[in-house]
Structure formats: C-alpha cells, structure tokens
Design a protein around this motif. Structure first.
Motif, short mmCIF file in Angstrom:
data_model
loop_
_atom_site.label_atom_id
_atom_site.label_comp_id
_atom_site.label_asym_id
_atom_site.label_seq_id
_atom_site.Cartn_x
_atom_site.Cartn_y
_atom_site.Cartn_z
N PHE A 57 0.83 -1.20 0.00
CA PHE A 57 0.00 0.00 0.00
C PHE A 57 0.87 1.26 0.00
N CYS A 58 0.40 2.27 -0.72
CA CYS A 58 1.12 3.53 -0.87
C CYS A 58 1.33 4.21 0.49
N ASP A 59 2.54 4.68 0.74
CA ASP A 59 2.86 5.37 1.99
C ASP A 59 2.03 6.64 2.18
N THR A 60 1.68 7.28 1.06
CA THR A 60 0.98 8.56 1.14
C THR A 60 -0.53 8.38 1.25
N CYS A 61 -1.11 7.62 0.29
CA CYS A 61 -2.57 7.59 0.22
C CYS A 61 -3.19 6.24 0.59
N ALA A 62 -2.35 5.20 0.74
CA ALA A 62 -2.80 3.85 1.09
C ALA A 62 -3.51 3.11 -0.03
N GLN A 69 5.40 4.63 -3.31
CA GLN A 69 4.37 5.54 -3.82
C GLN A 69 3.55 4.83 -4.88
N CYS A 70 2.24 5.07 -4.87
CA CYS A 70 1.41 4.47 -5.90
C CYS A 70 1.55 5.28 -7.20
N ALA A 71 1.05 4.74 -8.29
CA ALA A 71 1.19 5.40 -9.60
C ALA A 71 0.46 6.74 -9.61
N ILE A 72 -0.62 6.87 -8.84
CA ILE A 72 -1.39 8.12 -8.83
C ILE A 72 -0.62 9.20 -8.07
N CYS A 73 -0.11 8.89 -6.89
CA CYS A 73 0.67 9.89 -6.12
C CYS A 73 1.94 10.27 -6.87
N ALA A 74 2.52 9.33 -7.62
CA ALA A 74 3.78 9.59 -8.31
C ALA A 74 3.58 10.37 -9.61
ZN LIG Z 1 -0.68 6.99 -3.33
#
Ligand SMILES: [Zn+2]
Length: 201
Positions: A57-62, A69-74
């Motif tokens: 799971f993404c550190d920022t948004c989960a 980082q997920c592809a969306i946050c990145a």
């Molecule tokens: Zn994310």
C-alpha cells in the motif's frame, strides 16, 4: 469428498474462501483449471505469488502500490489541490474508471462505525490531517459510501477538517448514488455525475 484427489479438494477449499465464490463456483473453477494448459495455470500461480511479494500500500494515500508511492501519487500531472477521500482501494478503482477525476486520493481503510468498535483512531484520519496540514490542498471531496457509516464518517471528517482553518473547501458527492450502496458497485456514469455535481458539505 475423499474420492477426489487431495490436490483438487485442497484447491476447491481454497477457492471457496474467496468472496462471492460458493461451493458450485469453486468446483467449476477447479475443474476449469484442471483442463487449462499448464502454461496459463503457471502464469496464474506466478501472479498469485508476486501479488504478496511485490504489491503493498502507498505510503501517502494507502492505495495499492508496487513501491513506496502508488502510480497516482507519483504522477506529476495529477492535480495536487484536489483530494478525494474514499473508504477502500476498490473505491479508487471505481472513480478512476470514470476518467473524470484528475486529483489525488486518500484511502481511509474503512468507515467510522461505533457498533463495530471502529472509531476515528481505527481508520487513517490522523494521516489525512497530517497531509492536509502540509498545505496545498484546496478542496477535499468526501466520497465515502452512501450508508450510515459513510455519512457519519463524512460528517466527522468535515468537522475536523474545518478545524484546520477555512482554506480548505469540503464537498460531498452529489445524491444519485444508490442509497446504502457501496461506491465500488456503482456504475461509471453514476459516479461521474455524483463527482461533477458535488456540493459543499
Ligand atoms: Zn498513493
């Protein structure tokens, strides 16, 4: 069923544990895999193994991510001023399918439900407030489910976000989503309409 080979029985038992798969479907899937060429079954088996090794799971948004980082946050082309709050990663997928939303997300990992012993401390509220305190977000869209827990969660979040100051607008998805329905099961057009018709909380 002791007349079946143990390997087949074991597979049926595992398949039966999956959501939405009853005994009949488990049998059908198992026999389907039995007839499937070895190469495709090995591909499936490899995907299952890699799922637990590489995906977290993404550190920022989960949201689901391969890495911190997920592809969306990145994605630098995503609007950083818009933050959409959802209950589960599957809700992100449902909203992404509409192709209408270009902001980022925050996955709570559930909804507030006192009956089930789930308070604000059990979902990712503190992480959300930490993100908002960093600044840069102009609007928070509350996209929790349209049920008792989802509404209670949105009301609670609207309250704590307003306490951060009045720079952040808070909106809620428009009506039109099926009552009691989970966001992930709504169709794309309905979600797109609810997004574009969002109103101040
Ligand atoms: Zn994310």
């Amino acid at each position: 069923m002791e007349f079946l080979p143990p390997a087949l029985t074991a597979l049926i038992n595992e398949l039966e544990r999956l959501p939405g798969v009853g005994p009949k479907s488990a049998h059908r899937l198992a026999f389907h895999l039995l007839r499937t060429p070895r190469a495709s079954v090995e591909r499936l088996s490899r995907s299952l193994a890699e799922l637990k090794d590489g995906v977290a799971f993404c550190d920022t948004c989960a949201f689901i991510s391969q890495g911190a980082q997920c592809a969306i946050c990145a994605d630098p082309n995503r609007d950083q001023t818009l933050l959409c709050i959802v209950e589960e990663p599957t809700d992100v997928i449902a909203i992404e399918r509409t192709r209408e939303y270009r902001g980022r997300y925050h996955v709570l990992g559930g909804a507030i439900s006192p009956i089930d012993g789930v308070g604000p401390g059990e979902i990712r509220v503190e992480e959300l407030l930490t993100r908002l305190r960093l600044g840069g977000v102009a609007e928070v869209i509350l996209a929790t489910d349209v049920d008792v827990e989802g509404e209670a969660t949105s009301a609670y979040l609207a309250q704590v976000i307003s306490e951060l100051g009045d720079e952040i607008r808070v909106s809620r998805l428009a009506r039109g989503l099926p009552m009691g329905g989970e966001l992930e099961y709504a169709d794309e057009l309905t979600i797109a309409r609810a997004l574009s018709g969002r109103r101040p909380f």
